[in-house]
Motif scaffolding. Structure first.
Motif, short mmCIF file in Angstrom:
data_model
loop_
_atom_site.label_atom_id
_atom_site.label_comp_id
_atom_site.label_asym_id
_atom_site.label_seq_id
_atom_site.Cartn_x
_atom_site.Cartn_y
_atom_site.Cartn_z
N SER A 134 -9.47 -17.53 17.51
CA SER A 134 -9.86 -16.14 17.27
C SER A 134 -8.78 -15.36 16.54
N LEU A 135 -7.55 -15.90 16.56
CA LEU A 135 -6.44 -15.23 15.86
C LEU A 135 -6.41 -15.58 14.38
N LEU A 136 -7.16 -16.63 14.00
CA LEU A 136 -7.05 -17.15 12.64
C LEU A 136 -7.39 -16.13 11.55
N PRO A 137 -8.48 -15.33 11.67
CA PRO A 137 -8.75 -14.34 10.60
C PRO A 137 -7.60 -13.38 10.38
N ALA A 138 -7.01 -12.86 11.46
CA ALA A 138 -5.90 -11.93 11.32
C ALA A 138 -4.67 -12.62 10.74
N ILE A 139 -4.38 -13.83 11.21
CA ILE A 139 -3.20 -14.56 10.72
C ILE A 139 -3.33 -14.86 9.24
N ILE A 140 -4.52 -15.36 8.84
CA ILE A 140 -4.73 -15.66 7.42
C ILE A 140 -4.60 -14.40 6.57
N ALA A 141 -5.20 -13.31 7.03
CA ALA A 141 -5.13 -12.06 6.26
C ALA A 141 -3.70 -11.57 6.12
N ILE A 142 -2.93 -11.63 7.19
CA ILE A 142 -1.54 -11.16 7.15
C ILE A 142 -0.68 -12.05 6.27
N LEU A 143 -0.79 -13.37 6.45
CA LEU A 143 0.02 -14.30 5.66
C LEU A 143 -0.31 -14.21 4.18
N LEU A 144 -1.59 -14.12 3.86
CA LEU A 144 -1.97 -14.03 2.45
C LEU A 144 -1.54 -12.70 1.84
N ALA A 145 -1.50 -11.65 2.65
CA ALA A 145 -1.00 -10.37 2.14
C ALA A 145 0.47 -10.50 1.76
N PHE A 146 1.24 -11.27 2.54
CA PHE A 146 2.64 -11.53 2.21
C PHE A 146 2.75 -12.31 0.90
N ILE A 147 1.92 -13.37 0.80
CA ILE A 147 2.05 -14.33 -0.29
C ILE A 147 1.48 -13.80 -1.60
N THR A 148 0.26 -13.29 -1.53
CA THR A 148 -0.45 -12.89 -2.75
C THR A 148 -0.20 -11.46 -3.17
N LYS A 149 0.21 -10.61 -2.23
CA LYS A 149 0.35 -9.16 -2.47
C LYS A 149 -0.98 -8.53 -2.83
N ASN A 150 -2.07 -9.23 -2.53
CA ASN A 150 -3.41 -8.75 -2.88
C ASN A 150 -4.23 -8.61 -1.61
N VAL A 151 -4.49 -7.38 -1.20
CA VAL A 151 -5.14 -7.15 0.08
C VAL A 151 -6.61 -7.55 0.03
N ILE A 152 -7.26 -7.47 -1.14
CA ILE A 152 -8.68 -7.84 -1.23
C ILE A 152 -8.86 -9.33 -0.97
N ILE A 153 -8.05 -10.16 -1.63
CA ILE A 153 -8.11 -11.60 -1.40
C ILE A 153 -7.79 -11.93 0.05
N ALA A 188 6.56 -6.53 3.36
CA ALA A 188 6.43 -7.79 2.62
C ALA A 188 5.33 -7.74 1.58
N SER A 189 4.26 -7.00 1.88
CA SER A 189 3.12 -6.96 0.95
C SER A 189 3.18 -5.77 0.01
N GLY A 190 3.94 -4.73 0.38
CA GLY A 190 4.03 -3.54 -0.45
C GLY A 190 2.80 -2.66 -0.41
N THR A 191 1.96 -2.83 0.62
CA THR A 191 0.74 -2.02 0.70
C THR A 191 0.54 -1.44 2.08
N SER A 192 0.42 -0.14 2.15
CA SER A 192 0.09 0.51 3.42
C SER A 192 -1.42 0.47 3.65
N TRP A 193 -2.21 0.56 2.57
CA TRP A 193 -3.67 0.49 2.70
C TRP A 193 -4.09 -0.81 3.36
N GLY A 194 -3.51 -1.93 2.90
CA GLY A 194 -3.83 -3.23 3.48
C GLY A 194 -3.38 -3.34 4.92
N THR A 195 -2.25 -2.73 5.22
CA THR A 195 -1.75 -2.74 6.60
C THR A 195 -2.73 -2.02 7.52
N PHE A 196 -3.22 -0.87 7.09
CA PHE A 196 -4.20 -0.14 7.90
C PHE A 196 -5.46 -0.99 8.11
N ALA A 197 -5.91 -1.64 7.01
CA ALA A 197 -7.17 -2.39 7.06
C ALA A 197 -7.09 -3.56 8.02
#
Length: 507
Positions: free
Chosen positions: A10-29, A387-396
């Motif tokens: 159940s943690l996987l969606p949040a973990i994937i979203a957070i890690l990819l935000a670090f790596i890609t810097k793209n909150v949509i992806i 790490a991601s440079g986005t506050s919008w993505g952090t809120f989301a």
């Protein structure tokens, strides 16, 4: 219960979203793949069925919900208005009209701070409009470009996030409402936002530290060195600096024929229309439903936009086709925001079905003191935003986690919401890859690394106070904690401002 079915998965969606935000810097992806991974698990890893289920049962459902549709429509109206304001030249004309009265260092810094607050409707507009106007004044009065960049950064996103009726506030309320509906909480999103407002500790401190430092004359850290350099030699930059933008020429700063009325009259129309529609409903003494608020706000933005278009035609700033194109282009610019919020709603729905919050509560209940939960939310959110440079993505990503956890553990929703918002802005302020940080360096014509370096000590001071305030706020459950935070910030500035340079550098 749901967490018994999915457990750690159940943690996987949040973990994937957070890690990819670090790596890609793209909150949509990041949001898309995080949510899709959750649907894969729910659907037994069936690839085609999972994709169609995700689109049909999660994305389309969010788009057809009446509340969500109203939020999207309102964001579109806001986007059109903001674009008109940015292109009308009214803000520049207004600032230039008062710049002739600015003849001291204190006046210049206060004027910049006030200008940033006035342009609250656009976090992007603040540095790019205000910076070029005041740069020559700063050079003449021997104020460093780093100081200009810091003031611009302190009045961009921190101001925008504190205003409930612009894109930032509507976006946050949309995320809050989605979680409240899932949890069966009757409180309106507007009420929740306003009750959480006193716990937006970091943004409040970021805005207020500017006049405190101006009045106390207590610069510290690298900012003090930058100010000494400029005062002594009149040097705008260090010898190895690389400004992000060369000084603006006067003819590029404003549209021909623009007037200050192009900024203040549309805002007056906006507020008068909004209050005129809400006061008969009992506002501000009685609760106003979210739908009523959004309809009133959409109407107010529409009338304000029409007023601005008429003024642009009247003063021959733009032709009608140009003005209309600006308006529709501004609407289109909100597409990214709309995609982010829809995906945020979708991933929240996925995590609810997987029992993510329930599982996290099972892990921490009895093992972690409840008083530090908001601190953990703040730390995780701040690291993510940095790490991601986005506050919008952090809120989301963080609000769909923090609000259900607060519900399960019986912690104040307002403090947890405030922790997420504070984390997003704090991490954003410290991050060299944040768009608002880069825009502030650009608007001030300063070296980007020097801006980050000189701003960091102020951000860390406010971030440390925010951690303490959230801890005390959790214990006391009192919104008055924000006044303690402000008092600690003033004391902190006074103490840091008295420390010698050598001691600051070694710390």
């Amino acid at each position: 219960m749901e967490f018994e079915t999915y457990g750690m998965l159940s943690l996987l969606p949040a973990i994937i979203a957070i890690l990819l935000a670090f790596i890609t810097k793209n909150v949509i992806i990041s949001l898309f793949l995080g949510a899709l991974a959750g649907v894969f698990i729910i659907n037994g890893m069936a690839p085609i069925d999972s994709v169609t289920t995700f689109i049909g049962d999660y994305v389309f459902v969010q788009l057809t919900d009446s509340y969500n549709a109203a939020v999207i429509a309102l964001l579109v109206f806001i986007g059109g208005f903001v674009s008109l304001m940015e292109k009308s030249g009214g803000a520049v004309a207004f600032a230039k009209s008062v710049s002739k009265y600015i003849n001291t260092r204190t006046k210049a810094k206060f004027a910049t701070w006030f200008g940033g607050i006035i342009i609250f409707f656009s976090d992007i507009g603040t540095p790019l409009i205000v910076g070029p106007i005041f740069e020559s004044t700063y050079d003449k009065l021997k104020i460093s470009r780093e100081k200009l960049a810091w003031i611009l950064d302190s009045t961009a996103t921190p101001v925008a996030v504190l205003v409930p009726f612009i894109g930032w506030g509507i976006y946050i309320m949309g995320l809050i409402n989605e979680e409240f509906e899932r949890l069966g909480i009757a409180e309106s999103d507007f009420s929740a936002y306003m009750n959480s407002w006193p716990y937006f500790i970091y943004p409040i401190l970021a805005v207020l530290i500017v006049p405190v430092i101006i009045l106390l004359k207590k610069d510290f850290g690298p900012m003090r060195s930058a100010e000494k350099r400029t005062m002594k030699d009149g040097e705008r930059y260090w010898s190895n600096a690389t400004p992000l933008r060369q000084p603006a020429t006067p003819d590029l700063l404003t549209e021909n024929n623009s007037r200050p009325i192009l900024i203040w009259l549309p805002l007056v129309v906006l507020f008068v229309t909004l209050l005129g529609l809400l006061i008969p409903e009992g506002f501000p003494f009685e609760a106003v439903s979210g739908s009523t608020f959004r309809v009133a706000l959409s109407t107010a933005y529409l009338f304000a936009s029409l007023t601005l278009i008429v003024l642009m035609l009247l003063f021959k700033v733009k032709q009608f086709k140009e003005a209309f194109d600006i308006y529709t282009t501004g609407m289109q610019r909100m597409l990214n925001v709309i995609v982010i919020i829809v995906l945020a709603w979708a991933i929240g729905m996925v995590m609810e079905e997987m029992g993510t919050a329930n599982y996290i509560v099972q892990i921490i209940d009895g093992n972690v003191p409840l008083s530090i939960i908001p601190l953990l939310i703040f730390i995780v959110g701040a690291v993510m935003a940095f790490a991601s440079g986005t506050s919008w993505g952090t809120f989301a990503i963080m609000l769909p986690i923090a609000i259900p956890i607060a519900a399960q553990l019986d912690i104040s929703f307002y403090i947890c919401i405030g922790a997420v918002i504070s984390a997003g802005i704090f991490g954003d302020h410290c991050s060299p890859i944040s768009d608002s940080t880069i825009l502030s360096s650009t608007g001030a014509g300063s070296d980007h690394v020097d801006h980050v370096k000189t701003q960091l000590p102020m951000a860390l001071l406010n971030g440390s106070i925010t951690v303490l305030a959230l801890f005390i706020g959790t214990l006391t459950n009192s919104p008055l904690t924000v006044f303690l935070a402000i008092a600690l910030m003033v004391i902190g500035v006074f103490i840091m401002g008295r420390l010698p340079d050598k001691k600051i550098k070694s710390s």
